[in-house]
Scaffold this motif. Structure first.
Motif, PDB file in Angstrom:
ATOM      1  N   LEU A  33      36.965  40.889  57.740  1.00  0.00           N
ATOM      2  CA  LEU A  33      38.320  40.380  57.886  1.00  0.00           C
ATOM      3  C   LEU A  33      39.019  40.248  56.545  1.00  0.00           C
ATOM      4  O   LEU A  33      40.230  40.442  56.452  1.00  0.00           O
ATOM      5  CB  LEU A  33      38.306  39.013  58.586  1.00  0.00           C
ATOM      6  CG  LEU A  33      37.689  38.961  59.981  1.00  0.00           C
ATOM      7  CD1 LEU A  33      37.730  37.533  60.515  1.00  0.00           C
ATOM      8  CD2 LEU A  33      38.423  39.900  60.923  1.00  0.00           C
ATOM      9  N   GLN A  34      38.264  39.915  55.482  1.00  0.00           N
ATOM     10  CA  GLN A  34      38.877  39.703  54.176  1.00  0.00           C
ATOM     11  C   GLN A  34      37.832  39.966  53.100  1.00  0.00           C
ATOM     12  O   GLN A  34      36.639  39.742  53.311  1.00  0.00           O
ATOM     13  CB  GLN A  34      39.398  38.263  54.061  1.00  0.00           C
ATOM     14  CG  GLN A  34      40.186  37.983  52.779  1.00  0.00           C
ATOM     15  CD  GLN A  34      40.427  36.492  52.573  1.00  0.00           C
ATOM     16  OE1 GLN A  34      40.035  35.682  53.400  1.00  0.00           O
ATOM     17  NE2 GLN A  34      41.045  36.141  51.464  1.00  0.00           N
ATOM     18  N   ALA A  35      38.311  40.450  51.957  1.00  0.00           N
ATOM     19  CA  ALA A  35      37.431  40.650  50.809  1.00  0.00           C
ATOM     20  C   ALA A  35      38.086  40.036  49.592  1.00  0.00           C
ATOM     21  O   ALA A  35      39.320  39.929  49.520  1.00  0.00           O
ATOM     22  CB  ALA A  35      37.178  42.136  50.578  1.00  0.00           C
ATOM     23  N   ALA A  36      37.290  39.614  48.639  1.00  0.00           N
ATOM     24  CA  ALA A  36      37.796  39.100  47.369  1.00  0.00           C
ATOM     25  C   ALA A  36      36.860  39.576  46.272  1.00  0.00           C
ATOM     26  O   ALA A  36      35.626  39.538  46.433  1.00  0.00           O
ATOM     27  CB  ALA A  36      37.870  37.577  47.393  1.00  0.00           C
ATOM     28  N   LEU A  37      37.424  40.064  45.154  1.00  0.00           N
ATOM     29  CA  LEU A  37      36.639  40.656  44.085  1.00  0.00           C
ATOM     30  C   LEU A  37      36.812  39.876  42.801  1.00  0.00           C
ATOM     31  O   LEU A  37      37.925  39.535  42.397  1.00  0.00           O
ATOM     32  CB  LEU A  37      37.074  42.110  43.850  1.00  0.00           C
ATOM     33  CG  LEU A  37      36.954  43.055  45.065  1.00  0.00           C
ATOM     34  CD1 LEU A  37      37.457  44.426  44.705  1.00  0.00           C
ATOM     35  CD2 LEU A  37      35.515  43.120  45.557  1.00  0.00           C
TER      36      LEU A  37
END
Length: 1702
Positions: A42-46
C-alpha cells in the motif's frame, strides 16, 4: 539472488494490485526488480540505505541496511524484505523513513519509531539506537492530565521527525532548526507542538535531511485580515517617511532594521532561554507568532496561478518589438538580477551596512544550535547600531526576511495629513517613465475595507480580490522569488484607486522592483518614490467592477468531501542550498510561507535531502534547492525560489518522489497508462558508497527524462524515492478496472488543465480589458461577471475532483470513494448553474458584443481561441468561436457518463458498485442531454431576437427568457379581432406575449401584453360545436379565444403551452396537462378592486382559490383563504392609517370578499372590536373596547350590533364615570328599558329615550332611599313620584332636580304608624319590573348559534343538517389550527375535537337512561370545546355574564336579575339541545325505567349518584342537564351577589358561630339539647380511640363536620345537596356505632345533632349557600329526601341566627 529476480514485464499471478518495483538511475540498461510479497503493498518509504513497506492488512516490512539492529541481521536485500514482528497485533496505516530511522502510524493514531536515535529523532530518551519499533507517546501538555494526540501521518528527516495530528497540527522531535520549535535545547526528546502553525489546518508534512515542509490550507478571508503596523516591530522606527515638495510628494520606504538579519520568518527575533515570546494565532501566511511584528498580511490570498499563466502568454512591449514570453522566460526573468542582487553568492548585501563575509559567518552561526546564547547577545548588540539613512537600500528588505515594510491606516493618516494622496508601488513610476498605459491591477484590502478604513473600497471586499488575482498582499516576507516573478508581470498590471485624491485614505502596498529600478537607474538615483499629480490623476480614474476568478473557500457544499486547492507551502530549517524556497540561503527557525506558491493550488509536497518539490492541481511541478545533479528538472538559476520543472507540453504529473540527488515523477502521457520521468544523478553500479555531494564523474539529467521501461510496469499508482533508489507501485489491469480508473482520473486532470487555460488565457484577459464595459454595457457586463464566477466555480470543482481522483489512485482505488457517485448533486448543480449563465449571456447578445473587444485583444487570427475551442473550421466568426469555447465544458458530462459506464463493466451486474456506477452514468448522461436542449433553446432565442429588433424586443428580452414558438407565420389568430388588426403570439418559457398592431402603420406592433405562464390556463374548444380549431386562454383578468389554422397547429400550440406552463411551475414539463390548481404570483392591472395589487398563493382556473396573500400599493395586506377570486374563509387584513401612522388590523372570517362572521378588529385609534361582522360592518353580537384604563374615555360595550351600530340589548361599562348600563339600544343610543348601577351604590331601572333616563323609573341609593316616578334627564327627577326614606317615611307628589344636589318637592309627607307593619310591607319596591326581561337578553348570541346550526330562526331547521354543520365547522377549525392561522389548542382539546367530529348515533330514537347519560357526556364535551357551536355559545354567555355582574355590576340589587338570567340561559340552551336530540322529553318529562337487568340498573344508578338520590325513572330538567356545565363558570360573580345580598344575616350568624365554638364538645352538646345517648363516648385521634372528656373540643362528629365543610367547594345545587346527604350519613354512622342497628332517626333527635355539626363546620357564608340552593334547586327534588335535608340545614341557619335570644 539472480534466480529470485523477476523482470517487471512478466506476468505474475501472485498479486493483481500493489506490486512493488525498485531500481536506481535512469539509463536504458536499467531494469526494475519486482519485490515478491504475499500481500499487495500500500505504501513505501525510503531512507538513505533502507526502506519500509506497508502491506495490506497493516503489516510492515523492512529492507536495506539496518545498523541499529545490532545482534540481528543488519543487511537485507530489497527483494527479501523482513517483517517487523514488533508491530504484530498492530494495524499500521502509514509508514515513513528518514535517512537512518523509520516510523509507523497505527490505526488508533499511535506512533512507533525505530532506528538511529543519536539526535532524538526516534523520540526515545537515553537510547542512541532503537533496534525495533517502539511506541512513542505524543502527549498534549496543555491538558490535565495530558491526553494522547491521535496522529495521521509521519515524516522523517536525518535528525528529526514530524507528525501530523488528527487536529491537523504539527508535532516535532529530534534536533536542529528544522523542528520549528521555540527552543534552544537539543535534542528534543518528547514530541512538541509547532506553535507557529497552531490554529492552521495542515494537510501534509514532508522532511528533507535538514529542512521541513508543510502543506497548509489557506485561512478563510475573514481570519486573514488584521490591521497593519506603522512602526517596525523590532527597532520601533517609522516604516515610512514623507517629504512634501512643490509639485509632488516623496514617500520613502527605505527603513532598514538593524535587527533584521536576526529576524525569524518576518520579524520575530530569536530569543534566548527564558525569553520565549508570547504566542498568538497568525492571521497571514508569513505573520510571526510573536506579538512584536513588523508587518502582517492583510487579506486573503487570491490565486497567483491563473494570473501568472495568463501573463506568460501575454506580449511585452520592449524596444518597440513584440516578444512572446514563455514559461521558461518568465521563470528566468530575473536571472541576471538574481545573480547580482539576490543570488546565493552574489552581492545581495551590497547595500547593507554589514560586510558580506560577516553576514555569511553570522548566518552560519545562527544555524548552529550550540550558539544560542551568542545569538541573543549579537541581537542586543545590533539593536544599538543605527545605519545612516542615505546608505540604505530597499532591496535589503527583500533579502532579509521580516523587514519588508507595509503601510497601515495609522501610518497613512500621519503621511497624508498635508495632502490627499496614497501610496502606490514603485512600479507605477517605472510604468510612467516608460509611458505605458497599463497600471498595477490590484486593490490592497485592509480590515473592513482598505487598511482599516470603514467602508473600504467601493464594491466591497469581494471585488477587492480583483481580476488579476496575484495581488501584492502579504509580500512582507521573505522571498526574492516573489519579486523575481513580479518583475516580468509588473509592466502589464493596472491600478485604479477610486477617490484617491479626494479621500486620501486608501492604503496601497509598496512594491520593490529591482528590474524597474534597473530600467530607471538613469532617471532616479534614490530608492524613494515620487508621485506626480499627473500620475495620481491618472491612477484615480474609475474602473470596472472586477470578479474574483478563484472561489474564496471553494464550493461551500463540497465541504470536506473534496481536497482543498487553496493551499500554502510553509518551510523551515537549514537553507544553505536554497531548499526553503525563500530566495536566499538563510536558515528559518520557524515555519515561513513560500509566498510565490500561495495560489499555485499545491496538492502535494515532497522533500529530497537538499531539494524540495511541490505538485499542483494543474499537474505542474515546482522545484527548488540543490541542483547539483539536475534533480530540480531544470538548469535555471538561482535555485532558491520555486521554478517549474521542464516537461514536454501535455505531460501532466500527478505524483512525485524525491531522493538524495534525484527526483521521480509519475505523469500522464499520450495514453492513460502512466509514465515515469527521472531527473537527477545517474547511479553507477558499485559506486553506492561515493560521497553524496561529489558529482565529478557522474552523469546527470539537464531536464526530466522518460524511463523507457515504465510501460512494462502496468498501471503505476504511486512512486517513492529515497537515497539513490526509486520505487513504483503498480496494478494489473484485471477486468479493465485499473485502466478505467486511470482513464477517469487522467480525463479529469486533462479537463482541469483545459479549463484553467481558458480561464487564464481567455476569460481573465477579457475581463481585464479597459474597453469591456463600454462595449458590453452595464447589464451585459454584470452577466459576464456572473458567467466568470460560475466558470470559476466549475473550474475549481473540477480541480478539486481531479485531486480527489488522484488521491484515490494513490491509496484506495475503490469505487465507493468516488465523490462524483456519492455526491453527484454537487456536480450536477454546478454544471446547471454554469450552463444557465452561458445561455443567459448568449440570449442577451453578450458574445456578439464581446466579439469586438476580443478582436482588439486576440487579433484577426485568433489561433489560441481556435485551439482551445477545439474548432477546425476556418473563417468562423469570433462570436461563434466564443460560444463554442464557453459551451465546451458541457461535453465533459458525456465523458463522465462514458467512463462510469466503462467502469461499470468491470463489475457483476448484481453488485452494489455496478448499480452505483449505472445510476451515476444515467444522471450525467441525462444532464448532458438536458443541457444540450437548453443550449439549443438559447441559440434559437438569440436568433429570434436578432431577427426582430425594436423597442418591443428590448423590453421583452430578458436573460432567463427562452423562446418556445411564435405565430409570425399567421398560424394563430385572435377570435373576433378587427379587420385591419394584426396579432402576434410569442410563447416563451415564462410568459405568453400578445402583440397587437394595425396594418397601415410603419411600426407594426404598437402594443403588447405579457401573460405569465404560471397564471395561464388553456382549454381546447371542442371542434364539433363550432367547426373551428379554437383554444380558450384564461388569465386572472382576461379570457380570450385563439383560432389555429389546422388541427395539427392547434395540437402543437396546446401541447407547447401546457408543457411551458408545467415547466414554469415545477421545472419538469413532463405532464400532458398542468394542474388546474396551482401556486403562483400575479400583479393585477385591470381589476378595480385589486388594481396594482400583487397576489401570491393558490389559484384555480384563473381565480385566486385557497390560501394566499394580496399586497396593495397603499400598504394594505390580506393573508388568508380565497374562493372564486374573493376573500372567503379565515383571513388577516392590515389597513394602514395615514393620519395616525398606525395600522387597522382585522383577523377573522370573510365571505365573498367581505368581512363576514366572527372576527377581531384592532383600530389604529386603539379601539378593539371582537365579535360578528356582516358585509364589512359590525353586525350581530360583539364587544368593543375603547381606550385604555388610563385614557380619557375608556369604556367597554358588549351586546348586539346592527349595521355597525349598537342596536338591541347590550351592556355598557363607562369606566371613567363608574357607571354600568344594562339595557336596550338603538342606533348607538340607549333606547327602551334598562338598568344603571354606579360605583357609589346607586341603582336605576326604567325607561331611556335618546340616550337619557326619560320616563318612568325606580332609583335606589345605598341606604335604601327609594324614588319611584318620572325622570327627564340622567339622574334628574321631573314629575310625579314617591320618595321613600330608609326608615319608611315617604313623600308623594311632584319632584324636580338632580339626585344628590337638592330636590324640589311639591306634595305630601307621610310617616307610617310605628305598629303599621302591613302597610310598611306594602310600600316595598319590587325590582326588575322595569328592567329588560331575561329572555330578551342576548338574543343575538343565541341567534348566531342557531345560524351556525343552519337555522334561520330558533327551532326552524333540519336536525341532520345541523349535525353536518357541526362536523364541518369542527373539521375546518381543526385544519386552520393545524396550519397555524389561529391559536393552538391544548392536547386535551385536540383529543376532544377528534371525538366530536363524528355525528353521534344517539341523536335519533327513543331516549333511555343509557342514551341520556351518553347525551349528557357529549354535551359536557361539546360545551368544553370552544370550536363547537355549543362551546362557542357557552364561552360567549360566560363572557357576557361576567361583563354584566363583575366590577360595578356587583350590586346586591342585581341578584334577582342575575338568577333569572341563568334560568333563561338554561331554558334557551335546553331548546337547542332538544333540537339536536328531538326525542329528548320536554322539561319535567320522565325517562322510562331501563331494562330489568340488575347490572344495568346498578350502572345507571351509579352514574347519577353525583346529581341526586336514586329513584325510579328520571325526570328530565334543564337544570339537572345543563347546570353542571354552566354554573361552575358563572359561580364567582353569582356567589358574590348572594354574599352581598345576605351580608347582614351572615354577619349575625357568624358572630353566634364564633361565640358558641368557644365551648368544648360536651358543653356545646348539652347546650344544644343533644340527648346523652347520642354523645360519642370515644373518638378516633390519629388512628387510636380516645375517650371524650369535658375538655375535648372539635373531636365529636369530626368526620361529619369535614364533610359538610365541602359544601363551599361545590358549585351546583345538586352537588351541594349531595354533600348535605353525605353529612347526614356520617352522623348516622357515628351514632349507630353505639346504638342498635334498627335505630331510626326522628327529627327531634336529629336536629340538635345536625345543629352541632353546622356550628362546628364554621361555614362563613352559609346564608348565601342556602339561598343559592333554594333559588336554583331542581323543582323535582324539592319534596324528596334531599328537600327534607335541605330544609333541616336552612332551619339550622335560622336557629343559629336567633340563638342569642333563645
Amino acid at each position: 539472488m539472480e534466480s529470485q529476480r523477476k523482470s517487471s514485464g512478466e506476468e505474475d499471478s501472485s498479486g493483481e494490485r500493489g506490486s512493488l518495483h525498485t531500481w536506481k538511475g535512469y539509463s536504458y540498461s536499467v531494469t526494475p526488480e519486482r519485490v515478491l510479497l504475499s500481500r499487495p503493498v500500500l505504501q513505501a518509504a525510503l531512507g538513505t540505505r533502507h526502506g519500509v513497506l506497508l502491506v495490506e492488512g497493516g503489516q510492515v516490512y523492512s529492507f536495506g541496511e539496518f545498523p541499529w539492529k545490532q545482534s540481528q541481521v543488519s543487511v537485507v536485500g530489497p527483494l527479501k524484505p523482513v517483517l517487523e514482528s514488533a508491530l504484530s497485533g498492530q494495524r499500521v496505516v502509514a509508514v515513513a523513513a528518514g535517512s537512518f530511522h523509520s516510523g509507523a502510524v497505527t490505526e488508533d493514531g499511535g506512533v512507533h519509531m525505530w532506528g538511529e536515535n543519536s539526535f532524538g529523532q526516534c523520540g526515545l530518551s537515553s537510547l542512541t539506537v532503537v533496534p525495533n519499533p517502539t511506541p512513542v507517546a505524543v502527549l498534549d501538555p496543555d491538558t490535565s492530565p495530558p491526553h494522547t494526540i491521535r496522529v495521521l501521518e509521519l515524516a522523517c528527516g536525518e535528525q528529526h521527525s514530524l507528525a501530523l495530528s488528527a487536529q491537523h497540527e504539527v508535532w516535532a522531535w529530534g534536533s536542529g532548526c528544522q523542528l520549528g520549535l521555540v527552543t534552544t535545547i537539543f535534542p528534543v526528546w518528547k514530541p512538541q507542538k509547532v506553535e507557529h502553525l497552531a490554529g492552521r489546518h495542515v494537510l501534509q508534512v514532508a522532511c528533507g535531511a535538514f529542512h521541513s515542509l508543510a502543506l497548509v490550507r489557506c485561512l478563510p478571508p475573514q481570519e486573514a485580515r488584521r490591521p497593519l503596523p506603522d512602526k517596525c516591530g523590532q527597532c520601533n522606527q517609522l516604516l515610512y517617511t514623507m517629504t512634501d515638495k512643490e509639485d509632488h510628494v516623496i514617500i520613502s520606504d527605505s527603513h532598514y532594521c538593524p535587527l533584521g538579519v536576526e529576524l525569524l520568518a518576518d520579524g520575530e527575533a530569536k530569543l534566548g532561554p527564558g525569553r520565549s515570546p508570547p504566542l498568538r494565532l497568525q492571521s497571514s501566511p508569513s505573520e510571526p507568532l510573536s506579538s512584536h511584528t513588523s508587518a502582517s498580511a492583510p487579506g486573503p490570498h487570491p490565486s497567483i496561478t491563473e494570473h501568472t499563466d495568463y501573463e506568460r502568454g501575454r506580449t511585452v512591449a520592449q524596444n518597440g518589438e513584440v516578444l512572446t514570453t514563455t514559461d521558461s522566460d518568465i521563470s528566468a526573468a530575473g536571472t541576471d538580477s538574481d545573480r547580482t542582487v539576490g543570488g546565493v553568492g552574489g552581492a545581495g548585501s551590497r547595500n547593507s551596512p554589514y560586510p558580506d563575509q560577516a553576514v555569511k559567518e553570522y548566518l552560519k552561526k545562527l544555524s548552529d544550535t550550540s550558539l544560542a546564547e551568542e545569538t541573543v547577545k549579537m541581537t542586543i548588540a545590533g539593536a544599538s547600531f543605527q545605519p545612516p539613512a542615505d546608505s540604505l537600500d530597499l532591496l535589503t528588505s527583500d533579502l532579509i526576511p521580516g523587514v519588508m515594510p507595509v503601510t497601515t491606516s495609522s501610518a497613512l493618516n500621519s503621511l497624508v495629513s498635508s495632502c490627499a494622496s496614497a501610496v502606490v508601488g514603485r512600479v507605477v513610476s517605472t510604468c510612467e517613465a516608460l509611458s505605458l498605459k497599463k497600471r498595477i491591477n490590484y486593490y490592497y484590502p485592509g480590515v473592513g475595507g482598505v487598511a482599516g478604513v470603514p467602508g473600504g473600497v467601493p464594491g466591497g471586499p469581494a471585488e477587492e480580490r480583483v481580476r488579476l488575482e496575484e495581488s501584492m498582499q502579504g509580500k512582507k516576507s521573505c522571498s526574492t522569488g516573489d519579486i523575481r516573478e513580479e518583475e516580468a508581470e509588473g509592466l502589464s498590471r493596472r491600478l485604479s484607486l477610486p477617490g484617491l485624491l479626494s479621500q486620501g485614505r486608501y492604503a496601497v502596498r509598496l512594491l520593490s522592483s529591482t528590474s524597474a529600478h534597473r530600467l530607471l537607474s538613469s532617471l532616479s538615483s534614490s530608492y524613494t518614490l515620487m508621485l506626480s499629480p499627473r500620475l495620481l490623476r491618472r491612477a484615480s480614474r474609475p474602473r470596472v467592477r472586477a470578479v474574483p476568478l478563484t472561489p474564496v473557500g471553494g464550493l461551500p457544499e463540497a465541504g470536506e468531501l473534496l481536497p482543498s486547492l487553496q493551499t500554502e507551502v510553509w518551510s523551515w530549517g537549514r537553507g544553505e542550498e536554497g531548499q526553503l524556497g525563500h530566495g536566499d540561503n538563510l536558515p528559518r527557525l520557524q515555519p515561513l510561507c513560500i509566498k510565490c506558491l500561495s495560489s499555485k493550488e499545491v496538492v502535494l509536497v515532497a522533500a529530497g535531502a537538499h531539494h524540495s518539490l511541490a505538485l499542483t492541481a494543474q499537474s505542474q511541478v515546482f522545484s527548488w534547492g540543490s541542483n547539483s545533479s539536475g534533480q530540480l528538472g531544470h538548469m535555471d538559476c538561482p535555485t532558491t525560489i520555486p521554478r517549474l520543472a521542464k516537461l514536454s507540453e501535455g505531460i501532466r504529473v500527478w505524483d512525485v518522489g524525491a531522493g538524495v540527488q534525484h527526483t521521480l515523477l509519475l505523469a500522464d502521457g499520450d495514453c492513460y497508462q502512466p509514465i515515469l520521468y527521472y531527473s537527477g544523478q545517474q547511479v553507477i553500479e558499485g559506486a553506492q558508497d561515493a560521497p553524496q555531494d561529489q558529482t565529478e564523474g557522474y552523469s546527470y539529467t539537464q531536464q526530466p527524462v522518460l524511463l523507457p521501461f515504465c510501460m512494462n510496469l502496468g498501471y503505476v499508482s504511486a512512486v517513492f524515492a529515497g537515497g539513490q533508489s526509486c520505487v513504483a507501485l503498480a496494478d494489473r489491469n484485471v477486468m479493465g478496472f485499473s485502466a478505467s480508473l486511470h482513464e477517469l482520473a487522467t480525463a479529469e486532470r486533462k479537463f482541469y488543465c483545459k479549463l484553467s487555460s481558458v480561464k487564464n488565457h481567455i476569460l481573465r484577459p477579457l475581463l481585464d480589458l479597459e474597453s469591456l464595459s463600454t462595449a458590453l454595457g452595464p447589464a451585459s457586463t454584470v452577466m459576464l461577471q456572473s458567467l466568470a464566477r460560475c466558470y470559476s466555480r466549475l473550474c475549481h470543482l473540477t480541480g478539486q475532483h481531479s485531486a480527489s481522483l488522484t488521491a484515490n489512485l494513490r491509496r484506495r482505488r475503490e469505487v465507493k470513494s468516488l465523490v462524483m457517485l456519492e455526491h453527484a448533486s454537487i456536480f450536477l448543480d454546478t454544471y446547471n448553474e454554469y450552463c444557465c449563465s452561458v445561455g443567459n449571456f448568449l440570449v442577451m447578445g453578450g458574445f456578439q458584443a464581446l466579439a469586438k473587444p476580443s478582436l482588439d485583444f486576440f487579433g484577426k487570427c485568433p489561433e489560441l481561441l481556435q485551439r482551445l475551442a477545439e474548432s477546425s473550421e476556418e473563417n468562423i466568426p469570433l462570436s461563434d468561436l466564443l460560444v463554442t469555447l464557453f459551451y465546451l465544458p458541457m461535453r465533459h458530462l458525456h465523458e463522465y457518463g462514458r467512463l462510469l459506464l466503462k467502469l461499470g463493466t468491470c463489475f457483476e451486474v448484481s453488485s452494489v458498485d455496478y448499480q452505483k456506477l449505472q445510476d451515476g452514468c444515467s444522471k450525467f448522461e441525462a444532464l448532458a442531454l438536458h443541457l444540450k436542449r437548453r443550449r439549443k433553446e438559447a441559440e434559437y432565442t438569440y436568433h429570434f431576437w436578432k431577427s426582430f429588433p425594436g423597442k418591443m424586443t428590448d423590453s421583452l428580452r430578458k436573460p432567463h427568457r427562452r423562446l418556445i414558438c411564435e405565430s409570425s407565420n399567421k398560424a394563430l389568430t385572435l377570435q373576433n379581432s378587427g379587420r385591419f388588426s394584426v396579432n402576434w403570439f410569442i410563447l416563451f418559457n415564462d410568459a405568453l406575449v400578445h402583440a397587437q398592431g394595425v396594418v397601415p402603420y410603419k411600426s407594426l406592433f404598437s402594443t403588447h401584453h405579457v401573460f405569465p405562464l404560471a397564471t395561464l390556463w388553456v382549454e381546447p374548444i371542442p371542434e364539433e360545436n363550432t367547426g373551428l380549431y379554437g383554444l380558450k386562454l384564461i388569465s386572472p383578468e382576461e379570457t380570450f379565444t385563439l383560432l389555429a389554422c389546422s388541427s395539427m397547429e392547434k395540437a402543437k400550440w396546446l401541447r407547447s403551452i401546457n408543457q411551458a406552463v408545467d415547466q414554469a411551475m415545477s421545472g419538469a414539463g413532463q405532464r400532458a396537462e398542468p394542474p388546474i390548481s396551482r401556486t403562483a404570483s400575479y400583479t393585477f392591472y385591470k381589476d378595480s378592486r385589486l388594481k396594482e395589487a400583487t397576489y401570491e398563493g393558490r389559484w384555480l382556473a384563473g381565480k385566486p382559490n385557497g390560501r394566499g396573500m394580496v399586497k396593495w400599493l397603499d400598504g394594505r395586506i390580506y393573508t388568508g383563504t380565497f374562493k372564486n377570486g374573493l376573500e372567503d374563509g379565515f383571513g388577516d387584513y392590515v389597513i394602514p392609517s395615514k393620519t395616525l401612522n398606525l395600522n387597522d388590523h382585522y383577523q377573522g372570517h370573510w365571505k365573498e370578499g367581505k368581512m363576514h362572521g366572527i372576527g377581531t378588529y384592532k383600530y389604529a385609534t386603539g379601539e378593539l372590536y371582537e365579535g360578528s361582522f356582516q358585509d364589512n360592518m359590525r353586525h350581530g353580537h360583539g364587544m368593543l373596547r375603547s381606550g385604555t384604563l388610563n385614557s380619557s374615555s375608556p369604556s367597554v360595550f358588549i351586546g348586539q350590533w346592527v349595521h355597525d351600530k349598537k342596536t338591541g340589548y347590550g351592556v355598557f361599562d363607562d369606566i371613567t364615570r363608574g357607571e354600568k348600563y344594562m339595557g336596550m339600544w338603538q342606533d348607538d343610543q340607549r333606547q327602551g328599558t334598562g338598568v344603571i348601577v354606579t360605583q357609589f351604590g346607586l341603582y336605576y331601572e326604567g325607561a331611556f329615550n335618546n340616550n337619557k333616563m326619560q320616563g318612568t323609573g325606580v332609583l335606589l341609593s345605598e341606604d335604601n332611599t327609594t324614588y319611584e316616578g318620572e325622570f327627564s334627564e340622567d339622574w334628574t327627577l321631573n314629575g310625579k313620584g314617591v320618595l321613600t326614606m330608609a326608615n319608611g317615611d315617604y313623600f308623594e307628589g311632584s319632584f324636580t332636580g338632580e339626585w344628590g344636589s337638592g330636590l324640589k318637592v311639591t306634595g305630601s309627607f307621610f310617616k307610617p304608624n310605628l305598629y303599621d307593619s302591613d302597610g310598611d310591607k306594602g310600600r316595598a319596591v319590587k325590582l326588575g319590573r322595569l328592567a329588560v326581561r331575561p329572555e330578551e337578553k342576548w338574543r343575538a348570541v343565541f341567534e348566531e348559534c342557531w345560524m351556525r346550526l343552519g337555522c334561520e330562526a330558533p327551532g326552524q331547521g333540519e336536525n341532520q343538517r345541523a349535525w353536518e354543520n357541526i362536523a364541518v365547522a369542527l373539521t375546518t377549525s381543526r385544519r386552520r389550527h393545524r396550519d397555524g392561522s389561529e391559536m393552538n389548542l391544548s392536547r386535551t382539546h385536540n383529543r376532544t375535537l377528534g371525538s366530536l367530529e363524528f355525528i353521534p348515533q344517539q341523536h335519533v330514537g327513543p331516549v333511555t337512561m343509557e342514551k341520556y347519560d351518553r347525551i349528557r357526556h357529549s354535551l359536557i364535551k361539546a360545551c368544553d370545546m370552544p370550536l363547537h357551536p355549543l362551546g362557542m355559545l357557552m364561552e360567549t354567555l360566560v363572557a357576557v355574564y361576567r361583563m354584566t355582574y363583575v366590577g360595578v355590576g356587583a350590586n346586591r340589587r342585581l341578584l334577582l336579575q342575575a338568577v333569572n338570567e341563568i334560568m333563561s340561559y338554561l331554558a334557551r340552551i335546553f331548546q337547542l339541545v332538544r333540537f339536536l336530540f328531538p326525542d329528548l322529553p320536554e322539561e319535567g318529562g320522565a325517562i322510562p325505567e331501563p331494562s330489568s337487568d340488575p347490572q344495568d340498573k346498578k350502572d345507571s344508578n351509579c352514574a347519577d349518584t353525583q346529581l341526586e338520590s336514586p329513584k325510579p325513572g328520571r325526570v328530565v330538567s334543564s337544570s339537572a342537564l345543563l347546570l353542571p356545565v354552566l354554573l361552575p363558570r358563572l359561580y364567582p360573580p353569582l356567589f358574590t351577589l348572594y354574599a352581598l345580598e345576605k351580608e347582614r344575616e351572615d354577619d349575625v350568624y357568624w358572630e353566634c358561630v364564633l361565640r358558641l365554638n368557644k365551648q368544648p364538645d360536651m358543653a356545646l352538646l348539652a347546650f344544644l339539647g343533644v340527648q346523652h345517648k347520642f354523645w360519642p363516648v370515644s373518638v378516633p385521634v390519629l388512628g387510636e380511640k380516645t375517650e371524650v372528656v369535658s375538655s375535648t373540643k372539635d373531636a365529636c362528629f369530626a368526620s361529619a363536620t369535614e364533610t359538610l365543610q365541602q359544601i363551599s367547594t361545590t358549585f351546583t345545587p345538586s352537588d351541594k345537596l349531595q354533600v348535605i346527604q353525605l353529612t347526614f350519613e356520617e352522623i348516622t354512622k357515628e351514632v349507630m356505632s353505639s346504638l342498635e342497628d334498627n335505630f331510626l332517626w326522628s327529627m327531634d333527635d336529629l336536629f340538635p345533632v345536625f345543629l352541632y355539626v353546622v356550628l362546628r363546620a364554621r361555614i362563613r357564608n352559609l346564608g348565601s349557600e342556602v339561598s343559592l340552593i333554594e333559588d336554583l334547586m331542581d323543582p323535582c327534588v324539592q319534596h324528596g329526601e334531599h328537600g327534607i335535608m335541605f330544609t333541616t340545614l336552612k332551619a339550622c341557619y335560622y336557629q343559629i341566627q336567633h340563638e342569642k335570644t333563645t
